[in-house]
Design a protein around this motif. Structure first.
Motif, PDB file in Angstrom:
ATOM      1  N   ALA A  49     -15.962   4.898  -4.777  1.00  0.00           N
ATOM      2  CA  ALA A  49     -16.485   4.405  -3.503  1.00  0.00           C
ATOM      3  C   ALA A  49     -17.110   5.541  -2.698  1.00  0.00           C
ATOM      4  CB  ALA A  49     -15.381   3.721  -2.707  1.00  0.00           C
ATOM      5  N   CYS A  50     -16.490   6.707  -2.707  1.00  0.00           N
ATOM      6  CA  CYS A  50     -17.030   7.867  -1.999  1.00  0.00           C
ATOM      7  C   CYS A  50     -18.373   8.271  -2.605  1.00  0.00           C
ATOM      8  CB  CYS A  50     -16.030   9.015  -2.063  1.00  0.00           C
ATOM      9  SG  CYS A  50     -16.572  10.523  -1.217  1.00  0.00           S
ATOM     10  N   ASP A  51     -18.433   8.296  -3.928  1.00  0.00           N
ATOM     11  CA  ASP A  51     -19.684   8.652  -4.606  1.00  0.00           C
ATOM     12  C   ASP A  51     -20.806   7.662  -4.278  1.00  0.00           C
ATOM     13  OD1 ASP A  51     -18.395  10.807  -5.760  1.00  0.00           O
ATOM     14  OD2 ASP A  51     -18.173   9.851  -7.733  1.00  0.00           O
ATOM     15  N   ARG A  52     -20.427   6.428  -3.986  1.00  0.00           N
ATOM     16  CA  ARG A  52     -21.412   5.399  -3.623  1.00  0.00           C
ATOM     17  C   ARG A  52     -21.835   5.503  -2.155  1.00  0.00           C
ATOM     18  NH1 ARG A  52     -19.678  -0.387  -6.192  1.00  0.00           N
ATOM     19  NH2 ARG A  52     -18.798   0.336  -8.155  1.00  0.00           N
ATOM     20  N   GLY A  53     -21.230   6.437  -1.416  1.00  0.00           N
ATOM     21  CA  GLY A  53     -21.616   6.645  -0.028  1.00  0.00           C
ATOM     22  C   GLY A  53     -20.725   5.991   1.003  1.00  0.00           C
ATOM     23  N   HIS A  54     -19.556   5.503   0.597  1.00  0.00           N
ATOM     24  CA  HIS A  54     -18.622   4.865   1.531  1.00  0.00           C
ATOM     25  C   HIS A  54     -17.730   5.957   2.133  1.00  0.00           C
ATOM     26  CE1 HIS A  54     -16.532   1.473   3.270  1.00  0.00           C
ATOM     27  NE2 HIS A  54     -15.388   1.865   2.743  1.00  0.00           N
ATOM     28  N   ALA A  55     -18.154   6.512   3.279  1.00  0.00           N
ATOM     29  CA  ALA A  55     -17.468   7.654   3.893  1.00  0.00           C
ATOM     30  C   ALA A  55     -15.978   7.417   4.174  1.00  0.00           C
ATOM     31  CB  ALA A  55     -18.191   8.078   5.160  1.00  0.00           C
ATOM     32  N   PRO A  56     -15.552   6.217   4.614  1.00  0.00           N
ATOM     33  CA  PRO A  56     -14.111   6.026   4.807  1.00  0.00           C
ATOM     34  C   PRO A  56     -13.305   6.245   3.521  1.00  0.00           C
ATOM     35  CG  PRO A  56     -15.312   4.321   5.967  1.00  0.00           C
ATOM     36  CD  PRO A  56     -16.315   5.062   5.124  1.00  0.00           C
ATOM     37  N   ALA A  57     -13.897   5.945   2.372  1.00  0.00           N
ATOM     38  CA  ALA A  57     -13.199   6.195   1.104  1.00  0.00           C
ATOM     39  C   ALA A  57     -13.061   7.686   0.858  1.00  0.00           C
ATOM     40  CB  ALA A  57     -13.942   5.532  -0.056  1.00  0.00           C
ATOM     41  N   CYS A  58     -14.044   8.476   1.290  1.00  0.00           N
ATOM     42  CA  CYS A  58     -13.947   9.934   1.156  1.00  0.00           C
ATOM     43  C   CYS A  58     -12.753  10.449   1.950  1.00  0.00           C
ATOM     44  CB  CYS A  58     -15.233  10.605   1.630  1.00  0.00           C
ATOM     45  SG  CYS A  58     -16.723  10.119   0.746  1.00  0.00           S
ATOM     46  N   GLU A  59     -12.599   9.929   3.167  1.00  0.00           N
ATOM     47  CA  GLU A  59     -11.461  10.330   3.995  1.00  0.00           C
ATOM     48  C   GLU A  59     -10.142   9.893   3.355  1.00  0.00           C
ATOM     49  OE1 GLU A  59      -9.672   9.869   8.493  1.00  0.00           O
ATOM     50  OE2 GLU A  59     -10.965   8.289   7.701  1.00  0.00           O
ATOM     51  N   ASP A  60     -10.081   8.653   2.864  1.00  0.00           N
ATOM     52  CA  ASP A  60      -8.851   8.168   2.223  1.00  0.00           C
ATOM     53  C   ASP A  60      -8.505   8.998   0.996  1.00  0.00           C
ATOM     54  OD1 ASP A  60      -8.533   6.165   4.103  1.00  0.00           O
ATOM     55  OD2 ASP A  60      -9.397   4.593   2.836  1.00  0.00           O
ATOM     56  N   LEU A  61      -9.514   9.363   0.217  1.00  0.00           N
ATOM     57  CA  LEU A  61      -9.262  10.194  -0.968  1.00  0.00           C
ATOM     58  C   LEU A  61      -8.760  11.573  -0.554  1.00  0.00           C
ATOM     59  CD1 LEU A  61      -9.262  10.765  -3.961  1.00  0.00           C
ATOM     60  CD2 LEU A  61     -11.737  11.150  -3.840  1.00  0.00           C
ATOM     61  N   ALA A  62      -9.353  12.153   0.474  1.00  0.00           N
ATOM     62  CA  ALA A  62      -8.879  13.455   0.957  1.00  0.00           C
ATOM     63  C   ALA A  62      -7.423  13.362   1.414  1.00  0.00           C
ATOM     64  CB  ALA A  62      -9.769  13.941   2.094  1.00  0.00           C
ATOM     65  N   ASP A  63      -7.090  12.283   2.135  1.00  0.00           N
ATOM     66  CA  ASP A  63      -5.699  12.073   2.555  1.00  0.00           C
ATOM     67  C   ASP A  63      -4.776  11.986   1.343  1.00  0.00           C
ATOM     68  OD1 ASP A  63      -6.487  11.994   5.231  1.00  0.00           O
ATOM     69  OD2 ASP A  63      -6.419   9.799   5.348  1.00  0.00           O
ATOM     70  N   LEU A  64      -5.202  11.248   0.338  1.00  0.00           N
ATOM     71  CA  LEU A  64      -4.400  11.094  -0.874  1.00  0.00           C
ATOM     72  C   LEU A  64      -4.163  12.449  -1.539  1.00  0.00           C
ATOM     73  CD1 LEU A  64      -3.074   9.083  -2.910  1.00  0.00           C
ATOM     74  CD2 LEU A  64      -5.287   9.030  -4.070  1.00  0.00           C
ATOM     75  N   LEU A  65      -5.197  13.267  -1.605  1.00  0.00           N
ATOM     76  CA  LEU A  65      -5.083  14.575  -2.238  1.00  0.00           C
ATOM     77  C   LEU A  65      -4.166  15.520  -1.468  1.00  0.00           C
ATOM     78  CD1 LEU A  65      -8.816  15.094  -3.241  1.00  0.00           C
ATOM     79  CD2 LEU A  65      -6.913  14.496  -4.759  1.00  0.00           C
ATOM     80  N   MET A  66      -4.022  15.275  -0.184  1.00  0.00           N
ATOM     81  CA  MET A  66      -3.193  16.148   0.646  1.00  0.00           C
ATOM     82  C   MET A  66      -1.761  15.652   0.830  1.00  0.00           C
ATOM     83  SD  MET A  66      -4.999  18.779   1.370  1.00  0.00           S
ATOM     84  CE  MET A  66      -4.064  19.505   2.720  1.00  0.00           C
ATOM     85  N   LEU A  81     -14.223  16.631   0.947  1.00  0.00           N
ATOM     86  CA  LEU A  81     -14.256  15.190   1.230  1.00  0.00           C
ATOM     87  C   LEU A  81     -14.138  14.915   2.723  1.00  0.00           C
ATOM     88  CD1 LEU A  81     -12.021  14.129  -1.744  1.00  0.00           C
ATOM     89  CD2 LEU A  81     -14.406  13.434  -1.425  1.00  0.00           C
ATOM     90  N   TYR A  82     -13.278  15.666   3.411  1.00  0.00           N
ATOM     91  CA  TYR A  82     -13.181  15.512   4.864  1.00  0.00           C
ATOM     92  C   TYR A  82     -14.517  15.866   5.515  1.00  0.00           C
ATOM     93  CZ  TYR A  82      -8.076  14.890   4.941  1.00  0.00           C
ATOM     94  OH  TYR A  82      -6.799  14.408   4.791  1.00  0.00           O
ATOM     95  N   ALA A  83     -15.214  16.852   4.983  1.00  0.00           N
ATOM     96  CA  ALA A  83     -16.524  17.230   5.532  1.00  0.00           C
ATOM     97  C   ALA A  83     -17.522  16.081   5.399  1.00  0.00           C
ATOM     98  CB  ALA A  83     -17.042  18.488   4.844  1.00  0.00           C
ATOM     99  N   VAL A  84     -17.504  15.396   4.253  1.00  0.00           N
ATOM    100  CA  VAL A  84     -18.394  14.242   4.064  1.00  0.00           C
ATOM    101  C   VAL A  84     -18.081  13.163   5.099  1.00  0.00           C
ATOM    102  CG1 VAL A  84     -18.978  12.339   2.495  1.00  0.00           C
ATOM    103  CG2 VAL A  84     -18.795  14.678   1.612  1.00  0.00           C
ATOM    104  N   ALA A  85     -16.795  12.870   5.258  1.00  0.00           N
ATOM    105  CA  ALA A  85     -16.386  11.840   6.220  1.00  0.00           C
ATOM    106  C   ALA A  85     -16.707  12.271   7.653  1.00  0.00           C
ATOM    107  CB  ALA A  85     -14.900  11.542   6.060  1.00  0.00           C
ATOM    108  N   CYS A  86     -16.532  13.531   7.955  1.00  0.00           N
ATOM    109  CA  CYS A  86     -16.829  14.039   9.296  1.00  0.00           C
ATOM    110  C   CYS A  86     -18.321  13.927   9.583  1.00  0.00           C
ATOM    111  CB  CYS A  86     -16.344  15.481   9.426  1.00  0.00           C
ATOM    112  SG  CYS A  86     -16.536  16.160  11.086  1.00  0.00           S
ATOM    113  N   GLU A  87     -19.150  14.217   8.589  1.00  0.00           N
ATOM    114  CA  GLU A  87     -20.609  14.071   8.763  1.00  0.00           C
ATOM    115  C   GLU A  87     -20.978  12.624   9.100  1.00  0.00           C
ATOM    116  OE1 GLU A  87     -23.524  16.126   7.169  1.00  0.00           O
ATOM    117  OE2 GLU A  87     -22.380  17.969   7.338  1.00  0.00           O
ATOM    118  N   ALA A  88     -20.165  11.680   8.633  1.00  0.00           N
ATOM    119  CA  ALA A  88     -20.389  10.265   8.939  1.00  0.00           C
ATOM    120  C   ALA A  88     -19.716   9.873  10.260  1.00  0.00           C
ATOM    121  CB  ALA A  88     -19.865   9.390   7.802  1.00  0.00           C
ATOM    122  N   GLU A  89     -19.269  10.888  11.004  1.00  0.00           N
ATOM    123  CA  GLU A  89     -18.681  10.718  12.334  1.00  0.00           C
ATOM    124  C   GLU A  89     -17.360   9.949  12.329  1.00  0.00           C
ATOM    125  OE1 GLU A  89     -21.662   9.351  15.067  1.00  0.00           O
ATOM    126  OE2 GLU A  89     -23.013  11.007  14.550  1.00  0.00           O
TER     127      GLU A  89
END
Length: 108
Positions: A49-66, A81-89
């Protein structure tokens, strides 16, 4: 995962073009809702989902990794991943990224 609601819906959505379907299916695997807990499946679905551009999934994946239950945290990957999500505000991702960047970095 049964083809009935809700797991089946999210599976079909993920197989199509709805990146949020992958993210929602990942949440089911992550928390054991209508399917057994499977962190590896959750990680793969969130990455998709993150690779498809769904920024909330990038944040969720970063949370999972941490999360503490992971034997080896993937801090560098999570930071990216947090940087990608942050760029999406997504403000919570920005806050975590700020905290991570304020810490001394360790090797992952």
């Amino acid at each position: 995962c049964s083809p009935t609601w809700p797991c089946g819906w999210w599976t079909r959505a993920c197989a199509g073009v709805a990146d949020f379907g992958c993210a929602n299916r990942a949440i089911m695997h992550r928390h054991g809702r209508a399917t057994p807990v499977d962190a590896a499946a959750a990680e793969a679905l969130l990455q998709d989902a993150c690779d498809r551009g769904h920024a909330p999934a990038c944040e969720d994946l970063a949370d999972l990794l941490m999360e503490a239950f992971w034997l080896f945290r993937e801090t560098a990957r999570a930071r990216a991943l947090y940087a990608v999500a942050c760029e999406a505000e997504i403000e919570p991702a920005c806050a975590v990224l700020t905290r991570l960047n304020d810490r001394p970095r360790r090797r992952d």
